[in-house]
Every structure is written in structure tokens, then in C-alpha cells.
Design a protein around this motif. Sequence first.
Motif, PDB file in Angstrom:
ATOM      1  N   LYS A  24       0.819  -1.202   0.000  1.00 42.72           N
ATOM      2  CA  LYS A  24       0.000   0.000   0.000  1.00 42.72           C
ATOM      3  C   LYS A  24       0.855   1.254   0.000  1.00 42.72           C
ATOM      4  O   LYS A  24       0.340   2.362   0.147  1.00 42.72           O
ATOM      5  N   LYS A  25       2.159   1.070  -0.115  1.00 43.64           N
ATOM      6  CA  LYS A  25       3.095   2.185  -0.199  1.00 43.64           C
ATOM      7  C   LYS A  25       3.053   3.071   1.044  1.00 43.64           C
ATOM      8  O   LYS A  25       3.266   4.278   0.978  1.00 43.64           O
ATOM      9  N   ARG A  26       2.773   2.461   2.175  1.00 45.78           N
ATOM     10  CA  ARG A  26       2.846   3.213   3.425  1.00 45.78           C
ATOM     11  C   ARG A  26       4.089   2.749   4.185  1.00 45.78           C
ATOM     12  O   ARG A  26       4.748   1.787   3.785  1.00 45.78           O
ATOM     13  N   LYS A  27       4.370   3.413   5.301  1.00 44.67           N
ATOM     14  CA  LYS A  27       5.540   3.019   6.076  1.00 44.67           C
ATOM     15  C   LYS A  27       5.173   2.462   7.442  1.00 44.67           C
ATOM     16  O   LYS A  27       5.644   1.416   7.858  1.00 44.67           O
ATOM     17  N   ALA A  28       4.311   3.174   8.137  1.00 47.60           N
ATOM     18  CA  ALA A  28       4.012   2.760   9.508  1.00 47.60           C
ATOM     19  C   ALA A  28       2.899   1.708   9.539  1.00 47.60           C
ATOM     20  O   ALA A  28       1.868   1.835   8.875  1.00 47.60           O
ATOM     21  N   LEU A  29       3.122   0.678  10.346  1.00 48.08           N
ATOM     22  CA  LEU A  29       2.116  -0.360  10.545  1.00 48.08           C
ATOM     23  C   LEU A  29       0.930   0.190  11.306  1.00 48.08           C
ATOM     24  O   LEU A  29       1.102   0.994  12.222  1.00 48.08           O
ATOM     25  N   THR A  30      -0.248  -0.293  10.949  1.00 49.92           N
ATOM     26  CA  THR A  30      -1.419   0.045  11.752  1.00 49.92           C
ATOM     27  C   THR A  30      -2.018  -1.242  12.305  1.00 49.92           C
ATOM     28  O   THR A  30      -1.661  -2.347  11.891  1.00 49.92           O
ATOM     29  N   GLY A  31      -2.946  -1.095  13.228  1.00 51.36           N
ATOM     30  CA  GLY A  31      -3.637  -2.260  13.772  1.00 51.36           C
ATOM     31  C   GLY A  31      -4.382  -3.009  12.679  1.00 51.36           C
ATOM     32  O   GLY A  31      -4.377  -4.239  12.640  1.00 51.36           O
TER      33      GLY A  31
END
Lengths: 127, 119
Positions: free
Chosen positions: B59-66
Motif C-alpha cells: 500500500k506504499k505506506r511506512k508505519a504499521l497500523t492495527g
Amino acid sequence: MATPKSEKDLHLPLSRVKTIMKSSPDVEAVGPEPLYLVTKVTELFVMDLAKRAHKNSNANFLEYKHIADIVQEDDTLDFLREIMPRKITVRQFKEMMAKKAAKNGDDSSEDSSEDSSEDSSSNNEQE
Amino acid sequence: MAEKLEDLNLPLTVVTRIVKEALPSGVSISKEARTGLAKAASVLVLYVTSAATNIVKNKKRKALTGQDVIDAMKDIEFDRFVEPLGEALEHYKTMASARKSASMKKKDEQEDAEIIEDD
């Protein structure tokens, strides 16, 4: 830190789980929310595996092999197969090695060490 | 990367406690079984983290989410954990916002107390 203990609190130490998570390559930031859920699912997983192994055991004593059996038979637990192999006795191991040596019998006779021991030629195999 | 080897293990006493709570009372567990479960738990942390990280990268994000952790459950065929984790996430968010408003309230009360004393 005086946090009230409710039944929903986690047992596993968050800091330790975080250390493990950060040892994974490509991980960048690990915030409190994903950390909480990873810790939670790890606890759920341990409970789940323990329960299944216990069912497998049919007794009041849970042993390693009950867990190893589940891991070997459930494909979704493939990632655990290397660290939880089924264990065999020394005798079974020797029998396996002897069979293997008999199969490779033609190759091993070329080695010079065949005269050095009273055991079978499987001795010249490295571990 | 100065991690000691122990740091990548989960404490055996805690794992034992979790297992004992999950099983009926009177069941004893061999030390080998407990150690095995503790190791399995560590490996699981890595496995889940890796799966969740893959989702984040796609998803081209960096920080993990719940939510990434929950979505990872489907990828690794642990669908049975999706619902309990969903509930855990709700619970976590409730706790987090309750804590936040409690500390804001405490802050307000402290400020009020200071105003009263300050005459």
C-alpha cells in the motif's frame, strides 16, 4: 507503573514483543496499536496451539510431541516446522543413517576410511 | 543492532501462565512443551510482523497500523483470529481514548488546584 489488571490486559511484555518485531527486516515504525494487536494475537495463538495439543494428548500431561504433531500436520503452521521438528530416538536416527548409508554404499566404498572402524560405513558421513 | 539473544525470546514464565489459563486445571505441561511454545510464539511474532509489513509495503505506506495486522491474518490463513483481533482493536481504541480524556481531566483539575492555592 500501576495499571489496573483487567482480564483484557496482556500478559506478554510489550517491550520484548517490540524488540522481536523490530528485528524483522523492512520494519520501520512500530506504534502502540499494531504492537498491541501483535502481542494479542501471539497470546491467542499460544492458547489455541496449547488447547489443540492437549486434545491431541488425551491425558493430563501435555508433552512436546503433542505440539510437534499438530505443527507437522497443519499446513498453516508450516512456518513452525523447522523449529518444532518431530523428535526421534537415537536408535531411530541410527537406523535412518544406516539405511541412507546402504543406499549410498557404492559411493562410500571409494573413501579410505572404511578400514578404520568396526562400525558400518556410515561413519564417514559428515554431520 | 545490539540485541542480546534472550531479547528475542519471550519469557517462559509468562508463556506458562498463558498456557495454564487456557487449559483445564490439573493439566501438567512438560518443560520441553513450554519451551517449544515460547519459541513458537517468538517465531509467530516475526511471521505476523512480516506479513503485516508486506501489506504496508504494497500500500506504499511506512508505519504499521492495527488494521494491517488484522488484514495479515487472512494472508497467513489465520482467519479464526480476525474477529477476536477486531474486538481487541476496538477495546484498545476505547482504552486509549479513555486514558487520554482521563489525563486531560487530571490536567484541568491540577490547574484548578493551582489557581485556588495561588492567592
